[in-house]
Design an enzyme around this catalytic site. Structure first.
Site, mmCIF file in Angstrom:
data_model
loop_
_atom_site.group_PDB
_atom_site.id
_atom_site.type_symbol
_atom_site.label_atom_id
_atom_site.label_comp_id
_atom_site.label_asym_id
_atom_site.label_seq_id
_atom_site.Cartn_x
_atom_site.Cartn_y
_atom_site.Cartn_z
ATOM 1 N N GLY A 36 32.752 52.453 26.970
ATOM 2 C CA GLY A 36 32.221 53.464 26.050
ATOM 3 C C GLY A 36 31.921 52.872 24.687
ATOM 4 N N GLU B 117 46.109 51.997 23.406
ATOM 5 C CA GLU B 117 45.209 52.960 24.042
ATOM 6 C C GLU B 117 45.854 54.332 24.265
ATOM 7 O OE1 GLU B 117 42.280 52.523 23.857
ATOM 8 O OE2 GLU B 117 41.995 50.351 23.793
ATOM 9 N N GLU C 139 36.984 42.063 23.711
ATOM 10 C CA GLU C 139 38.154 42.580 24.414
ATOM 11 C C GLU C 139 37.846 42.589 25.903
ATOM 12 O OE1 GLU C 139 39.515 46.538 23.430
ATOM 13 O OE2 GLU C 139 41.346 46.253 24.565
ATOM 14 N N GLU D 215 36.348 48.860 19.268
ATOM 15 C CA GLU D 215 36.861 49.070 17.906
ATOM 16 C C GLU D 215 36.875 47.824 17.026
ATOM 17 O OE1 GLU D 215 38.757 49.221 20.785
ATOM 18 O OE2 GLU D 215 40.734 48.324 20.463
ATOM 19 N N ASN D 216 35.976 46.841 17.238
ATOM 20 C CA ASN D 216 35.945 45.628 16.405
ATOM 21 C C ASN D 216 36.107 45.978 14.921
ATOM 22 O OD1 ASN D 216 34.906 44.292 18.839
ATOM 23 N ND2 ASN D 216 33.071 45.466 18.355
ATOM 24 N N HIS E 64 41.488 53.552 16.058
ATOM 25 C CA HIS E 64 41.997 52.226 16.390
ATOM 26 C C HIS E 64 42.155 51.337 15.150
ATOM 27 C CE1 HIS E 64 42.551 51.809 20.646
ATOM 28 N NE2 HIS E 64 41.301 51.998 21.002
ATOM 29 N N HIS F 281 37.974 58.103 18.354
ATOM 30 C CA HIS F 281 38.873 57.172 19.041
ATOM 31 C C HIS F 281 38.743 55.763 18.450
ATOM 32 C CE1 HIS F 281 40.976 55.561 22.695
ATOM 33 N NE2 HIS F 281 40.246 54.495 22.407
ATOM 34 N N GLU F 282 37.517 55.272 18.360
ATOM 35 C CA GLU F 282 37.333 53.909 17.854
ATOM 36 C C GLU F 282 37.760 53.811 16.395
ATOM 37 O OE1 GLU F 282 36.961 51.980 20.207
ATOM 38 O OE2 GLU F 282 36.186 53.443 21.651
HETATM 39 ZN ZN ZN Z 1 40.667 52.608 22.875
#
Ligand code: ZN
Length: 876
Positions: free
Chosen positions: A264, A323, A124, A267-268, A304, A300-301
């Site tokens: 940080g 996001e 990304e 999210e793969n 996603h 967070h990840e």
């Molecule tokens: Zn994110």
């Protein structure tokens, strides 16, 4: 070379060719990795047969190219710096390519690179084009089958997205692993990791009873730092089921920690890659804050997986679609797992400092930008945090039930698709029946709206008249602004009763708290049956990302500080009260007049300490003065030294006046309990440490002794780091030097702790800082190639208000030196590092000149498009 050109949202065209299946084989080598790709490609039915196939590709050496097994002649295709073009292709075909690239030379950390000898990827936003020729855009979604070949010894572990399907030995000490990801995904979610990794494993059973294997992969010495991330992951998985009905969709979920990472975490699909700083945590090495950050980022990840992966963005202009929504989701998760009011206070205080500054500066942009030069420059506080505030407003506007319905609809309707912000908002409009067309302006209009409020109590009629006027200041290439739909949560607090009064508006009883909707430039709301004179409590819980001005007297604020039923606004009343006092002191400093402490602030703090609220973490926040950065945001022209002096004066005056109270608070909140990063303990530590900071600010002998003892006791990193910071930031170098030395020696082997050691030293107010920065840049633990080190040393220095803004310009020159060097190594990090220089308009003329001249110096270099875009805007 011509200047980099912008991309426009209005130019969006759907892809001419789709990739339905992708097979990749990586033969890993530090200097010459080979990537063989086999792509199933189909022309879209609506597209003309003469349309050429255009693939993105950068820094790749092409060795072979075949269509349906037949090699192409050189004249059949063209390779440019940007990619590959084949003029004639069938409607449906297999494209095979073989390219070479060099991971060891990849210091930009985009695409395939090496970190501590380990191979990893970051795709990304547009990193995949550095791996193979491909339509590198999020609206091309494909299933993937990936084979990784590596050295058995050096790379015993070979990972990619999805499920492992095969592995085996190869000649010459090599081996391979094959992975299959059944979920179609855009290539920005591709990931590969190979190296000498070790795992911890756990399990999670989903609500429908499927057992998912959870793995965290790290270097061996970090195995004992993974518990917290694993716990956080399981909590996040449970929360997403319970709050959003979202279940995980593969049998395996992996997290990998890497040392060199620009952001940080990422999210793969099924293989999240984390900056080691965002996943590793141990009581001896990480502070409470770091524990909470890890929990938030892991969540967070994970979130996603639905808001981003199953439903993704059509194009990068829609970045906030994934996001903003995902930040909102992680904020709610963290609020529920910790103290909700404190989470909100911390988020908002960061937002009002940093996002407001971005919105007021030359890089201001809408939450959905309409053009950009370099997309990596748009991973901003506006896209993330303001985007999250917009989703929060939506949620409050439609109510949780409709919001959840809208969210279910969104995931169901668009599963497996790449969509737009309209698609999301439409689901909310449908679920609620509300007209959200005016609300959509929040996405297209940059700048922070300001609301001037006027309130008047009409004794004779028992009415309260509230008039609100909104305006949004002009931002770069957006001069005229339209009125926004702004929800303002409010109450009227009776000055006699100290209670929220029942609100009656247009004859309708609304309860003790209501949300009024400001849609016009100016609107007046008349509340009837108001039995006593009230103080209005406005924008409760920060119900909209705006600046709200109301001419509160200090008495009003002291009243709200004790009586407001909204915890957030109680805190905010205290901040506003401190700001009024600070304004006077800043003026006094500038005019060379003696500074006098406002006794109302002292009394407000005294009563806070005497009648402590139950939540100690909230109390700690209430006792914390606005930061220098936040104060600066409130000034028309930033006077760095006056702000520092004024804030120090208040801090020390409070410490002197309330010395015994702070001492008692410190004593009452010490604890020898075994460390745990749980809310009650975190609250207690933060209150104790706030009290200690006041004591040390006046060099109270007993306070200093307690601080030294806290450092020496070495109970947990939160307390040790805090004590070290207080000593290093005091004028007592006799105490600071030995502490710094022992800390540096003890943790020399741990880069994440050394980052703290760097930051603490370069954020002190003393004048020797610039020399320290230069000295530390030569320290063996420092490297310009590692983003965490750069942030810890250079980034922290640029946040040091008094030293970065030295009047001799040395701070600016130093930052520019680093930016110029990093521009070659890592353009993304270089561009981010410039931010403080871009804010030159906010300072006095001398500093403006100095800052501009450094920007101009940078501009004269051959620049990456990343740095080019930021500097252009800053000097425009
Ligand atoms: Zn994110």
């Amino acid at each position: 070379m011509s200047d980099p050109q912008p991309v426009y949202l209005s130019d969006y065209q759907p892809p001419a060719y789709r990739v339905t299946h992708t097979e990749l084989t990586f033969d890993l080598d530090p200097a010459a990795t080979r990537v063989k790709a086999r792509l199933q490609i189909e022309r879209q039915a609506s597209v003309d047969a003469t349309t050429p196939l255009q693939l993105d590709g950068e820094q790749l050496t092409l060795h072979a190219l075949l269509i349906d097994g037949a090699p192409l002649a050189n004249s059949d295709y063209q390779v440019t710096e940007q990619g590959l073009r084949i003029d004639q292709v069938p409607a449906s075909f297999t494209l095979e390519s073989d390219v070479e690239l060099s991971p060891q030379d990849n210091t930009a950390l985009e695409g395939l690179y090496q970190s501590n000898g380990m191979y990893c990827t970051q795709c990304e936003a547009e990193g995949f084009r550095r791996i193979t020729f491909y339509p590198d855009r999020p609206d091309v979604m494909s299933t993937f089958k990936v084979t990784v070949i590596g050295d058995r010894q050096r790379e015993p572990i070979l990972l990619a997205n999805g499920n492992p399907v095969e592995q085996g030995e190869l000649p010459n000490g090599r081996h391979f692993a094959t992975w299959e990801d059944p979920h179609p995904k855009p290539c920005y979610l591709f990931a590969l990791v190979a190296g000498d990794l070790h795992k911890v494993e756990d399990h999670f059973t989903t609500q429908s009873g499927r057992k998912v294997t959870l793995q965290i992969w790290v270097e061996e010495e970090n195995l004992q730092k993974t518990d917290h991330a694993m716990g956080s992951l399981k909590r996040a998985m449970a929360w997403d089921e319970q709050a959003y009905g979202r279940e995980y969709d593969l049998d395996l979920f992996m997290i990998v920690a890497v040392n060199d990472f620009n952001m940080g975490a990422m999210e793969n699909k099924g293989l999240n890659i984390f900056n080691s700083a965002a996943v590793l945590a141990h009581p001896d090495t990480a502070t409470d804050n770091a524990f909470q950050t890890v929990e938030g980022i892991v969540a967070h990840e994970y979130f996603h997986n639905w808001s981003g992966n199953r439903v993704t963005c059509r194009d990068w202009f829609q970045l906030s679609l994934k996001e903003g929504f995902t930040v909102f989701r992680d904020q709610c998760f963290s609020a529920e797992t910790n103290s909700a009011p404190v989470k909100r206070i911390q988020d908002v205080s960061f937002f009002r400092t940093a996002q407001f500054a971005e919105d007021a500066g030359p890089t201001a942009h809408p939450v959905r930008p309409d053009h950009y030069i370099e997309i990596t420059n748009f991973y901003t506080l506006t896209i993330y945090e303001k985007g999250a505030e917009i989703v929060r407003m939506l949620c409050n506007l439609v109510g949780w039930e409709a919001f959840r319905q809208g969210s279910d609809q969104y995931f169901q309707r668009f599963d497996g698709q790449a969509v737009t912000i309209e698609d999301f908002v439409d689901c909310m409009a449908e679920a609620s029946g509300l007209d959200l067309s005016q609300f959509m302006r929040w996405y297209s209009q940059a700048g922070t709206p300001e609301i001037d409020v006027h309130g008047e109590y009409d004794y004779a009629h028992g009415e309260y008249h509230l008039t609100l006027r909104q305006r949004t200041p002009a931002t770069p290439d957006q001069v005229d602004k339209e009125p926004l739909h702004i929800p303002i949560a409010m109450g009227l607090v009776g000055t006699k009763s100290g209670q929220d009064l029942t609100l009656t508006l247009d004859g309708e009883k609304l309860g003790r708290q209501a949300v009024i909707h400001l849609r016009d430039d100016e609107q007046t709301f008349v509340f009837t049956d108001v039995a006593e004179a009230p103080v209005p409590s406005l924008l409760r819980n920060f119900s909209a990302p705006v600046k709200l001005h109301f001419p509160y007297s200090r008495e009003d604020l002291a009243f709200l500080l004790t009586h407001d039923s909204d915890g957030f606004n109680r805190w905010d009343a205290g901040q506003r009260l401190a700001m009024l006092a600070l304004d006077d002191l800043i003026a006094a400093h500038r005019n060379g007049v003696e500074k006098v402490m406002d006794s109302r602030v002292v009394e407000a703090f005294r009563s806070l300490l005497a009648n402590a609220p139950a939540d100690k973490a909230v109390l700690a926040e209430m006792l914390t003065l606005p930061s220098e950065a936040y104060i600066a945001e409130q000034q028309p022209i930033v006077d760095v030294d006056a702000i520092h002096a004024a804030r120090e004066f208040i801090r020390q005056s409070l410490a002197m006046a309330l010395r015994d109270e702070f001492m008692a608070t410190f004593e009452a909140n010490r604890s020898d309990d075994a460390y745990a990063p749980i809310p009650e303990q975190i609250a207690q530590r933060s209150l104790k440490n706030v009290a200690l900071a006041y004591l040390v600010s006046i060099e109270d002998e007993q306070g200093l002794a307690l601080c030294e003892a806290q450092f020496a006791a070495d109970h947990n990193m939160t307390d040790v780091r805090h004590a070290l910071t207080l000593l290093v930031h005091s004028d007592r170098d006799d105490l600071a030097s030995p502490a710094l030395k022992s800390f540096g020696e003890k943790w020399a082997h741990d880069p994440l702790v050394m980052d703290q050691w760097f930051s603490v030293q370069v954020s002190r107010p003393q004048a020797d800082v610039i020399d320290r920065v230069k000295y530390l840049m030569a320290h063996p633990a420092f490297s310009l190639k590692n983003p965490n080190r750069v942030r810890a040393l250079i980034g922290a220095f640029a946040q040091n208000r008094v030293n970065f803004h030295r009047l001799d310009g040395q701070g600016y020159a130093l930052l520019a030196d680093v930016v110029i060097e990093l521009n070659r190594l890592n353009p993304e990090i270089a561009a981010r590092l410039i931010t403080p220089l871009t804010r030159w308009q906010r300072f006095d003329e001398t500093r403006q000149e100095l800052m501009r001249s450094q920007l101009e110096r940078i501009q004269r270099e051959p620049l990456s498009s990343n740095v080019y875009e930021v500097v252009e805007k800053a000097l425009a």
